[in-house]
Design a protein around this motif. Structure first.
Motif: not given
Length: 535
Positions: A292-295, A313-322, A331-333, A391-395
């Motif tokens: 699992e990725e994390a920032s 954050d979620h880098k992939r464009v599609g639902v389910g990180d696809t 992103a969330y925190s 700073f990351g975007d959108p983090e």
């Protein structure tokens, strides 16, 4: 007391006494106030006022707050700014350090930074260059769209003219080109690394060699400039495998190849077809890490580092990180995967060895370190995937809405090498940002499409904020999309579910048929029944 005040076109909308951002608390609250004067602030410099008696008064810019272009225009010819005077017609000096800040950049990250800086008790005024229409319209900063941020001399001249006491550099390109070097040399406090230290992001090979030298855990790798040798290595290692362009490629230089054929094609794109230009003249072939990725973010002063809250954050464009990688679709925190125990491990095994290593190499790092991590599925050990030096975007958006500390004082402490012993305060609960992008992104997309109901989105709740990443105003005053990632709809909640619900309620208010967004931001941290939205 009567006075005359030349009004800009934006100020004229409100009559002779425009309702601008007035902060009377800036001045001594116990003093005896008389009627406020209207100071005329001109782009050429100079702040002055004359009363009926011919008294001419002057005030330093550092005593004035509330620059606001109002109608979305950047830097009007004359901006009325109100200040209070005592009975001796003297401007009150603030009792604590107050700073004029210049933010370099014009995306969603910079909008979030302007928002947080303006809320800082130490803030006098915030400029943003070049900024964008959304930043200007929100009143979070005064945009300077004609300042050439690629010219250090122009930026330095602007800082001196307007009494800027802190420069915050948002994007990576100005850092890599040495803007921070030149500003620091000119004696202007600057939060952002030198071009030498920015190589942590500018060259993945540099970062990997630093990891090797200072025993920082990262994925196994090799660096290549010859496509045949790269393909031979890939064939020996097998797939899945990761192919990375060495240099800056706008977040698109990483290809996760699930088959040998995909990996060979990625090598050809970079080393043969040169699709990334000079950024791809050298490639890193890296072990595929499953987990699992994390920032993880840390503020660094050259010798010391303090952690920020975690984010994912979620880098992939599609639902389910696809689908293909993007700059980030949400992103969330905080990130539940990064427990306090893991945060301690990351600081001790990754962040601090990096800071000490950079100092030992003769290029101290001052700025924010953004570590892209993989929490390995098998071992649970955090490994460094990459560094960004901003700073990351959108983090950044979710971090800035949760930050409660005085951001200006924290950044100045970093610039002065005085972070030791400091800690940051955060609002309880969670934050989430949902990115709205132009249809077709990360591929080709149409520009100039109209976006409506942004005010309605922010009226969902006081905890909702819409950050603008790629917007402008058309001739009719409508917001239009000018980029791939366009809006960051951000919300805070008592927990992640509430933050998610508010963010998506706000998204649903926005009328933009040519836009799209992922409907499952936060899916890894929430039970399935809580994160799936209706299609």
């Amino acid at each position: 007391m009567a006075f005359e005040c030349p009004l800009s076109s934006s100020a004229a909308r409100y009559g002779s006494l425009p309702q601008l951002d007035i902060h009377s608390h800036l001045f001594n609250p116990t003093a005896k106030f008389i009627n406020p004067f209207c100071f005329n602030v001109r782009p050429t410099g100079g702040i002055s006022v004359s009363d009926d008696f011919g008294n001419s008064l002057k005030a330093p810019l550092s005593y004035i707050r509330g620059f606001n272009a109002g109608d979305g225009a950047c830097r009007p010819p004359v901006t009325p700014v109100f200040v209070s005077l005592d009975s001796n017609n003297e401007v009150f000096s603030p009792s604590e350090e107050r700073v004029v800040v210049l933010v370099i950049g014009g995306g969603g990250r910079e909008h979030a930074l302007c928002y947080a800086l303006k809320r800082s008790p130490s803030c006098d005024a915030v400029f943003c260059a070049p900024g964008n229409a959304g930043i200007s319209n929100s009143g979070d900063a005064t945009c300077i769209d004609d300042l050439d941020i690629s010219s250090s001399s122009s930026v330095i001249a602007f800082c001196r003219e307007w009494g800027v006491g802190l420069v915050m550099v948002g994007p990576e390109a100005p850092l890599a080109s040495g803007l921070a070097n030149d500003l620091v040399k000119a004696g202007i406090p600057t939060f952002g690394p030198s071009s030498e230290a920015a190589a942590l992001e500018g060259s993945k090979d540099f970062m990997k060699r630093l990891c090797d030298k200072y025993a920082i855990p990262t994925a196994k790798y090799q660096t290549f400039t010859d496509p045949s040798a790269a393909k031979e290595y890939i064939e020996n290692e097998g797939a899945p495998i990761v192919v990375k362009a060495d240099g800056l490629a706008a977040g698109k230089g990483v290809i996760i190849a699930m088959t040998l054929e995909e990996a060979f094609e990625a090598v050809d794109l970079m080393l043969v077809k040169n699709v990334f230009g000079s950024a791809g003249y050298r490639v890193i072939i890296e072990e595929y890490l499953e987990g699992e990725e994390a920032s993880f973010f840390a503020i660094v002063d050259g010798e010391n580092a303090i952690p920020l809250e975690s984010a994912q954050d979620h880098k992939r464009v599609g639902v389910g990180d696809t689908g293909p990688n993007t700059g980030g679709m949400g992103a969330y925190s905080p990130a539940p995967v990064l427990t306090k125990e893991l945060e301690s491990v990351v600081m001790k095994s990754i962040i601090l060895p990096t800071v000490k290593g950079m100092a030992a190499e003769g290029c101290k790092f001052v700025g924010v370190l953004y570590a892209g991590l993989m929490i390995e599925k098998k071992s649970g050990v955090p490994k460094l995937i990459e560094y960004n030096v901003r700073f990351g975007d959108p983090e950044c958006q979710v971090l800035m809405v949760r930050l409660e500390s005085d951001l200006i004082q924290v950044l100045l402490a970093a610039c002065r090498g005085k972070l030791s012993g400091l800690s940051l305060d955060w609002s309880p609960g969670s934050g989430m940002v949902v990115v709205m992008a132009s249809e077709g992104y990360p591929g080709s997309y149409k520009k100039g499409t109209v976006i409506r109901n942004l005010e309605e989105a922010e009226q969902i709740a006081s905890a909702v904020k819409v950050f603008h990443a790629g917007t402008a105003l058309d001739f009719d005053g409508n917001f239009i999309a000018t980029g791939g990632r366009v809006l960051g709809v951000t919300a805070k909640g008592i927990d992640l579910k509430e933050a998610r619900d508010l963010a998506y309620q706000a998204v649903e208010q926005i009328n933009w048929p040519e836009g799209f967004y992922r409907r499952d931001i936060g899916w890894r941290a929430l039970p399935r029944k809580q994160y799936v939205t209706e299609t």
